[in-house]
Scaffold this motif. Structure first.
Motif, PDB file in Angstrom:
ATOM      1  N   ARG A 245      16.498  -1.536   6.548  1.00 46.16           N
ATOM      2  CA  ARG A 245      16.369  -1.526   5.192  1.00 46.16           C
ATOM      3  C   ARG A 245      17.954  -2.853   4.621  1.00 46.16           C
ATOM      4  N   ASN A 246      18.348  -2.752   5.448  1.00 47.28           N
ATOM      5  CA  ASN A 246      19.853  -3.860   4.727  1.00 47.28           C
ATOM      6  C   ASN A 246      19.226  -4.912   4.396  1.00 47.28           C
ATOM      7  N   GLU A 247      18.298  -5.630   5.622  1.00 45.33           N
ATOM      8  CA  GLU A 247      18.005  -6.791   6.105  1.00 45.33           C
ATOM      9  C   GLU A 247      16.356  -7.288   5.478  1.00 45.33           C
ATOM     10  N   PHE A 248      15.760  -5.873   4.749  1.00 45.95           N
ATOM     11  CA  PHE A 248      14.855  -5.962   3.677  1.00 45.95           C
ATOM     12  C   PHE A 248      14.789  -7.577   2.588  1.00 45.95           C
ATOM     13  N   GLN A 249      13.698  -8.338   2.496  1.00 46.78           N
ATOM     14  CA  GLN A 249      14.387  -9.177   1.502  1.00 46.78           C
ATOM     15  C   GLN A 249      13.158  -8.923   0.343  1.00 46.78           C
ATOM     16  N   TYR A 250      13.565  -9.425  -0.917  1.00 43.80           N
ATOM     17  CA  TYR A 250      12.885  -8.771  -2.280  1.00 43.80           C
ATOM     18  C   TYR A 250      11.695 -10.032  -2.263  1.00 43.80           C
ATOM     19  N   VAL A 251      10.565  -9.725  -2.324  1.00 40.07           N
ATOM     20  CA  VAL A 251       9.888 -10.762  -2.742  1.00 40.07           C
ATOM     21  C   VAL A 251       9.510 -11.012  -4.163  1.00 40.07           C
ATOM     22  N   SER A 252       8.591  -9.524  -4.438  1.00 42.81           N
ATOM     23  CA  SER A 252       8.258  -9.726  -6.001  1.00 42.81           C
ATOM     24  C   SER A 252       8.086  -8.420  -6.223  1.00 42.81           C
ATOM     25  N   HIS A 253       7.931  -7.952  -7.599  1.00 39.97           N
ATOM     26  CA  HIS A 253       7.041  -6.534  -7.664  1.00 39.97           C
ATOM     27  C   HIS A 253       5.936  -6.541  -9.270  1.00 39.97           C
ATOM     28  N   PHE A 254       5.174  -4.952  -9.261  1.00 40.45           N
ATOM     29  CA  PHE A 254       4.547  -5.137 -10.411  1.00 40.45           C
ATOM     30  C   PHE A 254       4.054  -4.029 -10.371  1.00 40.45           C
ATOM     31  N   TYR A 255       3.466  -3.603 -11.588  1.00 39.91           N
ATOM     32  CA  TYR A 255       2.856  -2.871 -11.923  1.00 39.91           C
ATOM     33  C   TYR A 255       1.012  -2.564 -12.054  1.00 39.91           C
ATOM     34  N   MET A 256       1.290  -1.486 -10.534  1.00 43.50           N
ATOM     35  CA  MET A 256      -1.059  -1.323 -10.951  1.00 43.50           C
ATOM     36  C   MET A 256      -0.846   0.388 -11.515  1.00 43.50           C
ATOM     37  N   ASN A 257      -2.148   0.158 -11.533  1.00 43.75           N
ATOM     38  CA  ASN A 257      -2.990   1.802 -12.453  1.00 43.75           C
ATOM     39  C   ASN A 257      -4.153   1.728 -10.837  1.00 43.75           C
ATOM     40  N   ALA A 258      -4.055   2.682 -10.819  1.00 44.26           N
ATOM     41  CA  ALA A 258      -5.212   2.963  -9.658  1.00 44.26           C
ATOM     42  C   ALA A 258      -6.249   3.975 -10.897  1.00 44.26           C
ATOM     43  N   GLY A 259      -6.241   5.350 -10.499  1.00 41.51           N
ATOM     44  CA  GLY A 259      -7.063   6.446 -11.544  1.00 41.51           C
ATOM     45  C   GLY A 259      -6.669   6.672 -12.458  1.00 41.51           C
ATOM     46  N   ASN A 260      -6.882   8.023 -12.837  1.00 40.38           N
ATOM     47  CA  ASN A 260      -6.348   8.440 -14.412  1.00 40.38           C
ATOM     48  C   ASN A 260      -4.610   9.034 -14.422  1.00 40.38           C
ATOM     49  N   TYR A 261      -4.769   9.392 -12.527  1.00 36.43           N
ATOM     50  CA  TYR A 261      -3.642  10.182 -11.962  1.00 36.43           C
ATOM     51  C   TYR A 261      -2.248   8.794 -11.678  1.00 36.43           C
ATOM     52  N   ILE A 262      -2.820   8.270 -11.599  1.00 44.18           N
ATOM     53  CA  ILE A 262      -1.752   6.887 -10.865  1.00 44.18           C
ATOM     54  C   ILE A 262      -1.635   5.562 -11.978  1.00 44.18           C
ATOM     55  N   LYS A 263      -0.748   5.941 -12.783  1.00 49.71           N
ATOM     56  CA  LYS A 263      -1.034   4.733 -14.021  1.00 49.71           C
ATOM     57  C   LYS A 263       0.250   4.318 -14.412  1.00 49.71           C
ATOM     58  N   ASN A 264      -0.189   3.194 -14.441  1.00 47.81           N
ATOM     59  CA  ASN A 264       1.520   1.670 -14.347  1.00 47.81           C
ATOM     60  C   ASN A 264       1.616   2.077 -13.358  1.00 47.81           C
ATOM     61  N   LYS A 265       2.490   2.102 -12.430  1.00 45.09           N
ATOM     62  CA  LYS A 265       3.594   2.414 -11.034  1.00 45.09           C
ATOM     63  C   LYS A 265       3.696   1.450 -10.425  1.00 45.09           C
ATOM     64  N   TYR A 266       5.324   0.961 -10.180  1.00 40.73           N
ATOM     65  CA  TYR A 266       6.073  -0.030  -9.946  1.00 40.73           C
ATOM     66  C   TYR A 266       5.512   0.030  -8.657  1.00 40.73           C
ATOM     67  N   VAL A 267       5.615  -1.477  -8.147  1.00 41.45           N
ATOM     68  CA  VAL A 267       4.690  -2.223  -6.707  1.00 41.45           C
ATOM     69  C   VAL A 267       5.898  -2.625  -6.542  1.00 41.45           C
ATOM     70  N   GLY A 268       6.605  -2.697  -5.544  1.00 44.17           N
ATOM     71  CA  GLY A 268       7.493  -3.634  -5.003  1.00 44.17           C
ATOM     72  C   GLY A 268       7.428  -4.073  -3.500  1.00 44.17           C
ATOM     73  N   ILE A 269       7.521  -4.964  -3.177  1.00 37.58           N
ATOM     74  CA  ILE A 269       7.387  -5.569  -2.334  1.00 37.58           C
ATOM     75  C   ILE A 269       8.631  -6.276  -1.703  1.00 37.58           C
TER      76      ILE A 269
END
Length: 483
Positions: free
Chosen positions: A53-77
């Motif tokens: 985990r210490n070697e993982f590099q941050y690429v990008s992130h965005f926010y995503m909706n799926a259904g009504n139960y998954i709203k505006n969730k953070y997605v890191g890459i």
């Protein structure tokens, strides 16, 4: 350059609970880097070891909706390169902060609904347009569904093919339709019997099997078995209907990790030329370490397994008093259902010098047992592929298996008259039949040592490396991509 994305819930060396992780860790490395760009995506679990985990590099992130139960969730890459393979990790602490990758089923279903949509959403952010996404088991079952429905509105996703690989049909990701609509945002018409509906509930794996361009599973026999009611887990009709788009490809094993000639985890290294003298050193050292009677002439049977009903442990319970006679030892490594953990603990207490119950998973101890044991027992009720018997061959250890799935495809039963075969097998799910074949194996081990050693020779020359299976995957990928 042909571009492939493996999507899975686990992958060696980052996280492993079963053979699926071995496949996703080993197979991508086999492809020729000049022609194939194979990448892997899994969740960024907090239980992945810190040194990775210490070697993982941050690429990008965005926010995503799926259904009504998954709203505006953070997605890191996050990204990590190892052995020339690029691995991506979907980051979200709410879903993937965990001590183990799977736990509560309802929560697992939610986090993999999130993961599946995040995998597809990620592609534009990393500027990677795969020709094909190779999805593994129910946890990635919604990727083909999203791909063929919601994501078709975006031309970026046109032309991407998908393969669904079944590693174990027993696990399907089933929950009620109302909840699944709330998690996925899928339209109501997707929850019909010809799509995701399954016995009035919704089924993630079924969705993948309906919408994927092709289906594979991990052995030819298992591919045939799952089209029958006994093995089909309720999906046999669908799989029979898709049999023209389905094949079995036997898993391989990593021949670098499992090599008795170079394995630093075993007590004494050996090869096909030296096993007659050196393999028994591993047996006596393990006997010492586990507190068993130390005698290289004892017949040591190994068992490394998840301790579940699937693995035929009720047959062992039925016969164990007759298996572990004065000349036989049984060494068990594994965790699972409490009834089987306690069963083996009981027999280890009852037969302290003959039975060793190691209720844990230790890779170091597993390697030692592969090298030490004379035989490996796999009396499975069903077995999609099985890796234990393939590793056993590598270490000159003779498998004793039930003729099902991948065990039937990889173990050729011994025939003393023609002196052919590399293991022992029995056909019916029956404790007496299993005991008979174990007793027959003892007879060959004690009374026909020359034939036993020739059987070991044959097993050690088998090639179950990934290099043979990868050609079938290459052919399949090329076929789907129209190459």
């Amino acid at each position: 350059m042909k571009k492939i994305l493996f999507a899975a819930s686990e992958c060696v060396p980052f996280i492993k609970t079963g053979g699926l992780a071995d496949v996703c860790g080993a197979l991508p490395k086999e492809f020729d880097k000049d022609n194939w760009d194979v990448r892997v995506v899994i969740p960024n679990y907090s239980c992945i070891p810190e040194h990775f985990r210490n070697e993982f590099q941050y690429v990008s992130h965005f926010y995503m909706n799926a259904g009504n139960y998954i709203k505006n969730k953070y997605v890191g890459i996050l990204k990590y390169v190892r052995d020339d393979i690029t691995y991506y990790f979907i980051d979200n602490q709410e879903y993937f902060n965990c001590a183990v990758p799977y736990g509560d089923v309802r929560y697992d279903i939610e986090k993999f609904c999130f993961f599946d949509k995040a995998v597809l959403s990620m592609l534009k952010h990393i500027d990677f347009h795969p020709d094909l996404i190779h999805c593994h088991d129910w946890q990635t079952g919604l990727i083909p569904v999203y791909l063929k429905n919601e994501f078709q509105a975006d031309s970026f996703y046109w032309g991407i093919k998908s393969i669904m690989t079944i590693h174990n049909l027993k696990f399907q990701g089933v929950w009620d339709i109302k909840t699944m609509q709330g998690l996925t945002g899928f339209a109501a018409d997707l929850f019909k019997p010809d799509k995701l509906e399954f016995k009035k509930d919704a089924n993630m794996l079924k969705g993948g099997l309906v919408y994927a361009d092709y289906i594979t599973t991990v052995s030819d026999s298992y591919a045939a078995e799952i089209q029958t009611p006994y093995y089909g887990e309720g999906l046999d009709g669908l799989l029979a209907a898709r049999h023209m788009d389905m094949q079995g490809i036997v898993n391989g094993i990593d021949y670098q990790s499992y090599n008795p000639e170079t394995d630093d985890k075993i007590y004494c290294k050996y090869n096909a030329e030296t096993f007659r003298k050196k393999k028994s050193v591993n047996k006596t050292r393990l006997q010492e370490d586990l507190g068993l009677a130390v005698d290289k002439k004892k017949y040591m049977i190994g068992l490394i397994s998840r301790l579940t009903d699937q693995k035929g442990l009720d047959l062992i319970n039925y016969a164990i008093d007759r298996i572990v006679d004065d000349y036989t030892q049984l060494v068990v490594i594994g965790t699972g259902e409490p009834q089987y953990e306690n069963m083996f603990r009981h027999y280890a207490w009852k037969y302290g010098d003959r039975v060793s119950a190691n209720i844990c998973y230790s890779d170091d101890l597993a390697h030692k047992l592969y090298a030490a044991a004379d035989a490996f027992l796999m009396p499975s009720r069903f077995e999609p592929c099985g890796l234990t018997q393939l590793i056993s061959f590598r270490y000159g250890t003779v498998p004793i298996v039930r003729e099902t799935g991948g065990l039937k495809d990889t173990v050729q039963p011994f025939n003393e008259y023609d002196n052919v075969g590399d293991g022992f097998s029995f056909a019916n799910y029956n404790g007496d039949e299993m005991l008979n074949v174990i007793n027959y194996s003892k007879h060959i081990f004690f009374d026909r040592k020359k034939q036993w050693n020739q059987m070991v020779d044959r097993g050690m020359t088998n090639d179950y490396s990934w290099s043979s299976s990868k050609f079938r995957y290459e052919g399949l990928y090329n076929y789907l991509m129209g190459c």
